[in-house]
Write a protein that holds these residues in place. Sequence first.
Motif, PDB file in Angstrom:
ATOM      1  N   MET A 184     -68.901  57.243 -14.803  1.00  7.97           N
ATOM      2  CA  MET A 184     -69.064  55.608 -15.049  1.00  7.97           C
ATOM      3  C   MET A 184     -67.916  54.599 -14.348  1.00  7.97           C
ATOM      4  O   MET A 184     -67.743  54.595 -13.776  1.00  7.97           O
ATOM      5  N   ASN A 185     -68.797  53.634 -14.432  1.00 10.54           N
ATOM      6  CA  ASN A 185     -68.313  52.226 -13.652  1.00 10.54           C
ATOM      7  C   ASN A 185     -67.554  51.364 -14.324  1.00 10.54           C
ATOM      8  O   ASN A 185     -67.322  51.414 -15.492  1.00 10.54           O
ATOM      9  N   ASN A 186     -65.590  50.539 -14.083  1.00 12.92           N
ATOM     10  CA  ASN A 186     -65.161  50.203 -14.297  1.00 12.92           C
ATOM     11  C   ASN A 186     -65.431  49.402 -15.235  1.00 12.92           C
ATOM     12  O   ASN A 186     -64.604  48.770 -16.450  1.00 12.92           O
ATOM     13  N   ALA A 187     -66.484  48.543 -15.101  1.00  9.90           N
ATOM     14  CA  ALA A 187     -66.434  47.598 -16.592  1.00  9.90           C
ATOM     15  C   ALA A 187     -67.093  47.923 -17.152  1.00  9.90           C
ATOM     16  O   ALA A 187     -66.828  47.923 -18.819  1.00  9.90           O
ATOM     17  N   LEU A 188     -68.064  48.505 -17.519  1.00 13.89           N
ATOM     18  CA  LEU A 188     -68.233  49.741 -18.723  1.00 13.89           C
ATOM     19  C   LEU A 188     -67.050  50.614 -19.334  1.00 13.89           C
ATOM     20  O   LEU A 188     -67.608  50.576 -20.747  1.00 13.89           O
ATOM     21  N   GLU A 212     -63.964  49.785 -19.258  1.00 12.60           N
ATOM     22  CA  GLU A 212     -63.339  49.148 -19.920  1.00 12.60           C
ATOM     23  C   GLU A 212     -64.169  48.256 -20.766  1.00 12.60           C
ATOM     24  O   GLU A 212     -63.738  48.311 -22.343  1.00 12.60           O
ATOM     25  N   TYR A 235     -71.667  43.739 -22.359  1.00  6.88           N
ATOM     26  CA  TYR A 235     -72.156  44.493 -21.229  1.00  6.88           C
ATOM     27  C   TYR A 235     -73.379  44.513 -20.909  1.00  6.88           C
ATOM     28  O   TYR A 235     -74.455  44.280 -19.899  1.00  6.88           O
ATOM     29  N   ASP A 272     -78.014  52.250 -15.858  1.00  3.95           N
ATOM     30  CA  ASP A 272     -77.389  51.599 -15.959  1.00  3.95           C
ATOM     31  C   ASP A 272     -76.841  51.498 -18.228  1.00  3.95           C
ATOM     32  O   ASP A 272     -76.275  51.310 -18.537  1.00  3.95           O
TER      33      ASP A 272
END
Length: 239
Positions: free
Chosen positions: A1-5, A7, A33, A131
């Motif tokens: 999971m990426n940081n933007a998701l 958050e 998002y 994503d």
Amino acid sequence: MNNALLEARLAPATLDKREKGKEVLVRTSMINYFTGICNAIDEALASFPVMLKKYGLAEYDNEPLQRAMLRDGFAAVQLAVRDRTLNRLEKSGLFPKVRTRLAEENVDAIPQGLRDEVEAVVRGISALIRDLDCAMDFDTLWFKSGKLRIPPKYRAEIEPRYTLEVSSKDRKTVERIREAASILSDLEAQGVRVGDEMRVPPSGGSPVLAPGLITRMAKGSGYSDAELLGLLHGVELRH
């Protein structure tokens, strides 16, 4: 999971009222998002006709080719150039072998830069689609104003997925949580250790998590009135 998701998932929802006073929780960060991913996909899709024009292949640009590029990458451009060249040579009187050789030479003349750009965009789109929170079929993409784009229906379905209805049961549970927190606060003020904490074992070693009284009771540990009353007077519980 990426940081933007991550958050976006951790961001608090907004409590809102709809028709007839119905309450809903709107997870705006999640909506933004996934809407942002859709915008990025649209931007990448819009680069297909731009690339074809840049490398002198604007005459080949059409919906079937753009869909084929999304599916097959640069190979779709090669096939389009080969097929059109053969079609144009069909009535030339040249032997089939010569027509095939000329078509291959025309394909080989496609600038290498186009291959690199097409493959990079296709990889980027594939990553973005992975994503998304809901599967998307390439066949559902719209073709409008000379370019592919995310269908409006897909975009319209994002917000409802992250708009959660608040029931009367939810409201009652929230009140119980507040009441429980108030009670626990009072117990802590009286010296009862109700929360979990890190403790060093009597024999030494690394600290371990020691469950508090409420955690133990919530998990099924039972205590007599004598044990609980003793706790209030400094007698430690043995289990």
